[in-house]
Design a protein around this motif. Structure first.
Motif, PDB file in Angstrom:
ATOM      1  N   ALA A   1       0.827  -1.213   0.000  1.00  0.00           N
ATOM      2  CA  ALA A   1       0.000   0.000   0.000  1.00  0.00           C
ATOM      3  C   ALA A   1       0.862   1.264   0.000  1.00  0.00           C
ATOM      4  CB  ALA A   1      -0.929  -0.008   1.207  1.00  0.00           C
ATOM      5  N   VAL A   2       1.994   1.216   0.693  1.00  0.00           N
ATOM      6  CA  VAL A   2       2.913   2.363   0.691  1.00  0.00           C
ATOM      7  C   VAL A   2       3.329   2.698  -0.736  1.00  0.00           C
ATOM      8  CG1 VAL A   2       5.231   3.131   1.367  1.00  0.00           C
ATOM      9  CG2 VAL A   2       3.764   1.975   3.031  1.00  0.00           C
ATOM     10  N   ILE A   3       3.619   1.681  -1.530  1.00  0.00           N
ATOM     11  CA  ILE A   3       4.027   1.899  -2.921  1.00  0.00           C
ATOM     12  C   ILE A   3       2.841   2.347  -3.767  1.00  0.00           C
ATOM     13  CG2 ILE A   3       4.934   0.768  -4.992  1.00  0.00           C
ATOM     14  CD1 ILE A   3       6.597  -1.016  -3.128  1.00  0.00           C
ATOM     15  N   LEU A   4       1.675   1.735  -3.562  1.00  0.00           N
ATOM     16  CA  LEU A   4       0.497   2.110  -4.344  1.00  0.00           C
ATOM     17  C   LEU A   4       0.137   3.578  -4.152  1.00  0.00           C
ATOM     18  CD1 LEU A   4      -1.786  -1.031  -3.885  1.00  0.00           C
ATOM     19  CD2 LEU A   4      -0.577  -0.321  -5.947  1.00  0.00           C
TER      20      LEU A   4
ATOM     21  N   ILE B   1      -4.391  -6.664  -7.555  1.00  0.00           N
ATOM     22  CA  ILE B   1      -2.995  -6.688  -7.119  1.00  0.00           C
ATOM     23  C   ILE B   1      -2.912  -7.601  -5.909  1.00  0.00           C
ATOM     24  CG2 ILE B   1      -1.055  -5.287  -6.287  1.00  0.00           C
ATOM     25  CD1 ILE B   1      -2.529  -2.879  -7.681  1.00  0.00           C
ATOM     26  N   GLU B   2      -2.134  -8.670  -6.020  1.00  0.00           N
ATOM     27  CA  GLU B   2      -2.058  -9.688  -4.990  1.00  0.00           C
ATOM     28  C   GLU B   2      -0.632  -9.809  -4.461  1.00  0.00           C
ATOM     29  OE1 GLU B   2      -5.027 -12.445  -4.308  1.00  0.00           O
ATOM     30  OE2 GLU B   2      -5.418 -10.290  -4.261  1.00  0.00           O
ATOM     31  N   PHE B   3      -0.496  -9.699  -3.140  1.00  0.00           N
ATOM     32  CA  PHE B   3       0.807  -9.912  -2.516  1.00  0.00           C
ATOM     33  C   PHE B   3       0.917 -11.366  -2.093  1.00  0.00           C
ATOM     34  CE2 PHE B   3       3.640 -10.263   1.114  1.00  0.00           C
ATOM     35  CZ  PHE B   3       4.795  -9.692   0.595  1.00  0.00           C
ATOM     36  N   ASP B   4       1.896 -12.061  -2.635  1.00  0.00           N
ATOM     37  CA  ASP B   4       2.092 -13.475  -2.329  1.00  0.00           C
ATOM     38  C   ASP B   4       3.210 -13.617  -1.304  1.00  0.00           C
ATOM     39  OD1 ASP B   4       0.153 -14.114  -4.191  1.00  0.00           O
ATOM     40  OD2 ASP B   4       1.599 -14.322  -5.826  1.00  0.00           O
ATOM     41  N   GLY B   5       2.841 -13.637  -0.035  1.00  0.00           N
ATOM     42  CA  GLY B   5       3.827 -13.788   1.029  1.00  0.00           C
ATOM     43  C   GLY B   5       4.288 -15.222   1.162  1.00  0.00           C
TER      44      GLY B   5
ATOM     45  N   LEU C   1       8.938  -5.424  -3.546  1.00  0.00           N
ATOM     46  CA  LEU C   1       8.811  -4.251  -2.680  1.00  0.00           C
ATOM     47  C   LEU C   1      10.113  -3.461  -2.599  1.00  0.00           C
ATOM     48  CD1 LEU C   1       6.741  -5.806   0.250  1.00  0.00           C
ATOM     49  CD2 LEU C   1       5.896  -4.517  -1.723  1.00  0.00           C
ATOM     50  N   ASP C   2      11.220  -4.080  -3.020  1.00  0.00           N
ATOM     51  CA  ASP C   2      12.509  -3.386  -3.015  1.00  0.00           C
ATOM     52  C   ASP C   2      12.715  -2.533  -4.260  1.00  0.00           C
ATOM     53  OD1 ASP C   2      13.254  -4.525  -0.561  1.00  0.00           O
ATOM     54  OD2 ASP C   2      14.016  -6.325  -1.550  1.00  0.00           O
ATOM     55  N   ASP C   3      11.780  -2.625  -5.207  1.00  0.00           N
ATOM     56  CA  ASP C   3      11.912  -1.873  -6.470  1.00  0.00           C
ATOM     57  C   ASP C   3      10.575  -1.233  -6.813  1.00  0.00           C
ATOM     58  OD1 ASP C   3      12.608  -0.858  -8.912  1.00  0.00           O
ATOM     59  OD2 ASP C   3      13.199  -2.781  -9.808  1.00  0.00           O
TER      60      ASP C   3
ATOM     61  N   LEU D   1       5.429  -0.179  -9.927  1.00  0.00           N
ATOM     62  CA  LEU D   1       4.460   0.795 -10.427  1.00  0.00           C
ATOM     63  C   LEU D   1       4.350   0.715 -11.946  1.00  0.00           C
ATOM     64  CD1 LEU D   1       5.325   3.841  -8.135  1.00  0.00           C
ATOM     65  CD2 LEU D   1       3.225   2.474  -8.085  1.00  0.00           C
ATOM     66  N   ARG D   2       5.462   0.452 -12.620  1.00  0.00           N
ATOM     67  CA  ARG D   2       5.419   0.306 -14.076  1.00  0.00           C
ATOM     68  C   ARG D   2       4.616  -0.932 -14.467  1.00  0.00           C
ATOM     69  NH1 ARG D   2      10.361   0.787 -14.890  1.00  0.00           N
ATOM     70  NH2 ARG D   2      11.029  -1.382 -15.113  1.00  0.00           N
TER      71      ARG D   2
END
Length: 312
Positions: free
Chosen positions: A217-220, A253-257, A292-294, A299-300
């Motif tokens: 969410a921080v990136i979004l 958008i799905e985060f796969d932990g 999350l490191d990029d 975003l692209r």
């Protein structure tokens, strides 16, 4: 000169102890010279002045907990863990945090002092209420600041993204409220880093179910799209919940932990779920911790997914 061969030292008395002192070692006939040799052989590690542990395979988080407990016992009554150290002891999730420095709040030490591996500050607990919490690793209780005070201190001094992760979890679990955090921010007005803390903690959202989702969410928020966390949608006669959705474009958008897929059956179900949603026109962007490191690349990728969705 021939090398000195250290004598065999019986550590059996301390195998079940996460922490022991120099005095306890002496009582077991282990000298200071022996301890130095044991540290060199990586059978023991020095936790704090006069404190040691045989848990040489402890994780970074466990080592930080042991170092914090030892420091609290050294400082005695009136000392409490604060900031990231308190967050760990309270069971809050830790992400994007440097665990090199133990954080302690205590009375009567002025504006604070930092030594190698430990920072002590009188004002770290300002406006908060301390409590005792049980620490399973050491089988005892220690003093910590309340969750809201710990979170605000983290955001100001340690890691603002890490504090937001902890805040989302704490509010979701009922450990504190957004109002509690606002009150702590007010109590620390004028303190170092408080403006940064206030800016980051304005985005608390307990709907995020993991550290990865909070950091996604921080990136979004850096993008230009409106997004909704935990959106329920219908496809193929079933209801599914998306980690994040750009509803306007039908982009999921799905985060796969690491713990999301616990077996092949779960993976098959997730693939069937995605296929059903794609049949309804949804475009998926899947990401993991490395993404999350990029942020710019992520975003692209999302922008490309939006373009695909718009072209349909």
């Amino acid at each position: 000169m021939a090398p000195v061969i250290a004598r065999h030292v019986d550590l059996s008395a301390f195998r079940g102890l996460p922490l022991f002192t120099t005095e306890q070692a002496r009582e077991a006939r282990i000298s200071g010279h022996d301890l130095t040799a044991l540290i060199r052989r990586e059978q023991v590690w020095r936790v704090a002045p006069g404190w040691y542990s045989c848990l040489v395979d402890a994780t970074d988080e466990e080592r930080h907990v042991l170092r914090t407990v030892a420091r609290l016992r050294l400082l005695g009554e009136g000392a409490a863990a604060c900031r990231v150290s308190a967050a760990l002891l309270l069971g809050l999730p830790i992400a994007r945090c440097d665990l090199a420095t133990v954080e302690i709040a205590t009375a009567g030490c002025g504006h604070g002092r930092t030594r190698t591996g430990v920072r002590v500050s009188e004002y770290a607990a300002k406006g908060g209420a301390c409590r005792d919490v049980n620490v399973p690793l050491v089988g005892g209780a220690v003093r910590v600041v309340d969750p809201a005070t710990a979170i605000v201190g983290m955001a100001a001094i340690n890691s603002a993204p890490g504090a937001l992760v902890a805040a989302d979890f704490a509010v979701a679990q009922g450990m504190c409220t957004v109002e509690d955090i606002a009150a702590s921010l007010k109590a620390h007005a004028g303190s170092t880093g408080i403006d940064r803390a206030r800016a980051w903690l304005a985005d608390i959202d307990p709907r995020h179910e993991s550290a990865g989702e909070t950091l996604t969410a921080v990136i979004l928020r850096q993008g230009s799209w409106e997004f909704e966390p935990q959106l329920w949608v219908r496809a193929g006669g079933r209801r599914f919940r998306l980690d994040f959705a750009l509803r306007e474009y039908k982009v999921a958008i799905e985060f796969d932990g690491e713990g999301k897929y616990t077996g092949p059956e779960v993976m098959v179900d997730q693939l069937a779920r995605q296929a059903a949603l794609e049949a309804e026109g949804w475009v998926f962007v899947r990401l993991g911790w490395a993404d999350l490191d990029d942020p710019s690349t992520l975003l692209r990728r999302i922008a490309e997914a939006v373009a695909v969705a718009e072209a349909r």
